[in-house]
Design a protein around this motif. Sequence first.
Motif, mmCIF file in Angstrom:
data_model
loop_
_atom_site.group_PDB
_atom_site.id
_atom_site.type_symbol
_atom_site.label_atom_id
_atom_site.label_comp_id
_atom_site.label_asym_id
_atom_site.label_seq_id
_atom_site.Cartn_x
_atom_site.Cartn_y
_atom_site.Cartn_z
ATOM 1 N N ARG A 102 0.819 -1.210 0.000
ATOM 2 C CA ARG A 102 0.000 0.000 0.000
ATOM 3 C C ARG A 102 0.859 1.269 0.000
ATOM 4 N N GLY A 103 2.043 1.187 0.587
ATOM 5 C CA GLY A 103 2.925 2.347 0.569
ATOM 6 C C GLY A 103 3.318 2.745 -0.840
ATOM 7 N N TYR A 104 3.501 1.760 -1.699
ATOM 8 C CA TYR A 104 3.843 2.063 -3.090
ATOM 9 C C TYR A 104 2.623 2.616 -3.827
ATOM 10 N N LEU A 105 1.434 2.152 -3.447
ATOM 11 C CA LEU A 105 0.212 2.726 -4.025
ATOM 12 C C LEU A 105 0.090 4.203 -3.654
ATOM 13 N N VAL A 106 0.523 4.536 -2.452
ATOM 14 C CA VAL A 106 0.488 5.935 -2.006
ATOM 15 C C VAL A 106 1.369 6.803 -2.898
ATOM 16 N N ILE A 107 2.579 6.322 -3.194
ATOM 17 C CA ILE A 107 3.464 7.062 -4.083
ATOM 18 C C ILE A 107 2.818 7.222 -5.458
ATOM 19 N N ALA A 108 2.196 6.134 -5.938
ATOM 20 C CA ALA A 108 1.512 6.192 -7.230
ATOM 21 C C ALA A 108 0.352 7.178 -7.203
ATOM 22 N N ALA A 109 -0.339 7.275 -6.058
ATOM 23 C CA ALA A 109 -1.473 8.198 -5.952
ATOM 24 C C ALA A 109 -1.020 9.645 -6.078
ATOM 25 N N VAL A 110 0.138 9.970 -5.505
ATOM 26 C CA VAL A 110 0.664 11.334 -5.610
ATOM 27 C C VAL A 110 1.004 11.653 -7.063
ATOM 28 N N ILE A 111 1.618 10.692 -7.746
ATOM 29 C CA ILE A 111 1.944 10.890 -9.164
ATOM 30 C C ILE A 111 0.659 10.965 -9.986
ATOM 31 N N PHE A 112 -0.289 10.066 -9.700
ATOM 32 C CA PHE A 112 -1.586 10.051 -10.376
ATOM 33 C C PHE A 112 -2.265 11.414 -10.267
ATOM 34 N N GLY A 113 -2.124 12.025 -9.102
ATOM 35 C CA GLY A 113 -2.770 13.312 -8.868
ATOM 36 C C GLY A 113 -1.988 14.502 -9.371
ATOM 37 N N GLY A 114 -0.884 14.259 -10.069
ATOM 38 C CA GLY A 114 -0.096 15.376 -10.596
ATOM 39 C C GLY A 114 0.471 16.263 -9.511
ATOM 40 N N TRP A 115 0.785 15.684 -8.353
ATOM 41 C CA TRP A 115 1.367 16.408 -7.215
ATOM 42 C C TRP A 115 0.448 17.530 -6.723
ATOM 43 N N THR A 116 -0.863 17.363 -6.937
ATOM 44 C CA THR A 116 -1.848 18.261 -6.341
ATOM 45 C C THR A 116 -2.577 17.501 -5.237
ATOM 46 N N LEU A 117 -3.101 18.223 -4.265
ATOM 47 C CA LEU A 117 -3.763 17.558 -3.157
ATOM 48 C C LEU A 117 -5.055 16.882 -3.598
ATOM 49 N N ARG A 118 -5.880 17.593 -4.349
ATOM 50 C CA ARG A 118 -7.147 16.987 -4.764
ATOM 51 C C ARG A 118 -6.906 15.785 -5.679
ATOM 52 N N GLY A 119 -5.892 15.878 -6.541
ATOM 53 C CA GLY A 119 -5.581 14.751 -7.404
ATOM 54 C C GLY A 119 -5.067 13.561 -6.618
ATOM 55 N N THR A 120 -4.277 13.818 -5.581
ATOM 56 C CA THR A 120 -3.775 12.748 -4.725
ATOM 57 C C THR A 120 -4.915 12.040 -4.013
ATOM 58 N N LEU A 121 -5.863 12.807 -3.499
ATOM 59 C CA LEU A 121 -7.027 12.215 -2.833
ATOM 60 C C LEU A 121 -7.842 11.379 -3.816
ATOM 61 N N ALA A 122 -7.999 11.891 -5.030
ATOM 62 C CA ALA A 122 -8.726 11.133 -6.050
ATOM 63 C C ALA A 122 -8.012 9.827 -6.357
ATOM 64 N N GLY A 123 -6.679 9.877 -6.434
ATOM 65 C CA GLY A 123 -5.918 8.659 -6.677
ATOM 66 C C GLY A 123 -6.120 7.633 -5.582
ATOM 67 N N CYS A 124 -6.149 8.077 -4.328
ATOM 68 C CA CYS A 124 -6.389 7.149 -3.213
ATOM 69 C C CYS A 124 -7.766 6.502 -3.331
ATOM 70 N N LEU A 125 -8.760 7.283 -3.704
ATOM 71 C CA LEU A 125 -10.111 6.734 -3.854
ATOM 72 C C LEU A 125 -10.179 5.734 -4.993
ATOM 73 N N VAL A 126 -9.478 6.025 -6.080
ATOM 74 C CA VAL A 126 -9.460 5.095 -7.219
ATOM 75 C C VAL A 126 -8.820 3.771 -6.819
ATOM 76 N N PHE A 127 -7.670 3.837 -6.153
ATOM 77 C CA PHE A 127 -6.994 2.612 -5.748
ATOM 78 C C PHE A 127 -7.776 1.882 -4.652
ATOM 79 N N GLY A 128 -8.411 2.655 -3.767
ATOM 80 C CA GLY A 128 -9.259 2.029 -2.749
ATOM 81 C C GLY A 128 -10.443 1.320 -3.367
ATOM 82 N N ALA A 129 -11.029 1.922 -4.406
ATOM 83 C CA ALA A 129 -12.162 1.295 -5.091
ATOM 84 C C ALA A 129 -11.736 0.012 -5.792
ATOM 85 N N ALA A 130 -10.546 0.034 -6.402
ATOM 86 C CA ALA A 130 -10.042 -1.175 -7.062
ATOM 87 C C ALA A 130 -9.834 -2.292 -6.044
ATOM 88 N N ASP A 131 -9.325 -1.939 -4.866
ATOM 89 C CA ASP A 131 -9.141 -2.932 -3.807
ATOM 90 C C ASP A 131 -10.486 -3.413 -3.274
#
Length: 300
Positions: free
Chosen positions: A219-248
Amino acid sequence: MLDGVELVLASAVRLSVPLVFAALGEWVAERAGALNISVEGMMLGGAFAAVTGASVTGSPGLGLLFGVAAGLLVAFVHACFSHRLTVNTYVVGLTLNVLVLGLTSFLATRSEPHQVGKQAIPVLSDIPLIGGALFDQRLPAYALVVLVPFAWWLVHRSRWGLEARAAGENPRSADVTGIDVNKRRRQAMLICGVLAGLGGAHLAVGEVGLFNQNMTAGRGYLVIAAVIFGGWTLRGTLAGCLVFGAADAMRLALPALGYQLNPQLLVAAPYLLALVAMTFFASGHRGPAALGVPFVRGVP
């Protein structure tokens, strides 16, 4: 059908919460130029320490504090090696991840279940479809209501955040203006340790109630991916976490709904999605210019 959607949504939010805790810290660290590969070790150490602390004290709430302390310890070691001794941050991060995995697997013992209670918010939890998913959570999850806006304010509106972002974008210029670049990066890493440790602790004593070997499972690596997914923005990072959480969540919800899919594919789905997300989004967004680049004063 509606019950199935509610189940998937509730599972997605529940599984996203530990990711969001850790991702907030990783986002702060990366904006300061500190690429924190050891976030996996911080989360795993936090999970182990939380269960151990809850077993010793008999209080899941105190167990959360033990988890925060463990994440902070891993961050302190990483920060000292990477931003005091200028050892390669990737090597340090991967070494810490392996070390924490080995230590927690060796020290893990059977313990009594300890779990933080749930609290439904009156009226809001009765909202159709989203009420139960958003407003009937374990108590630590509600801390995100404060932590998310605070993280945004810290990075974008405080003097410390301005200096940290300068350290991540142009450390040479920041140094000329009197900013201690490596100090800001160490501080950002420590913030990440606190939040990642809390994320691992929430996973252990908030969601599961027990510690299992390698329970963070990448999950720690998913967190890094979420930050990249979000383009280093806070809202994008949160969206990335929700996407990966939904996949899980699909891994748990689909079999419960009667859909028979390959179980190995369901387990791999969040990580496959992370790989795809990094492939497409990493090239489409620019991260901090000095992300992961060590800073040595006086060396060009």
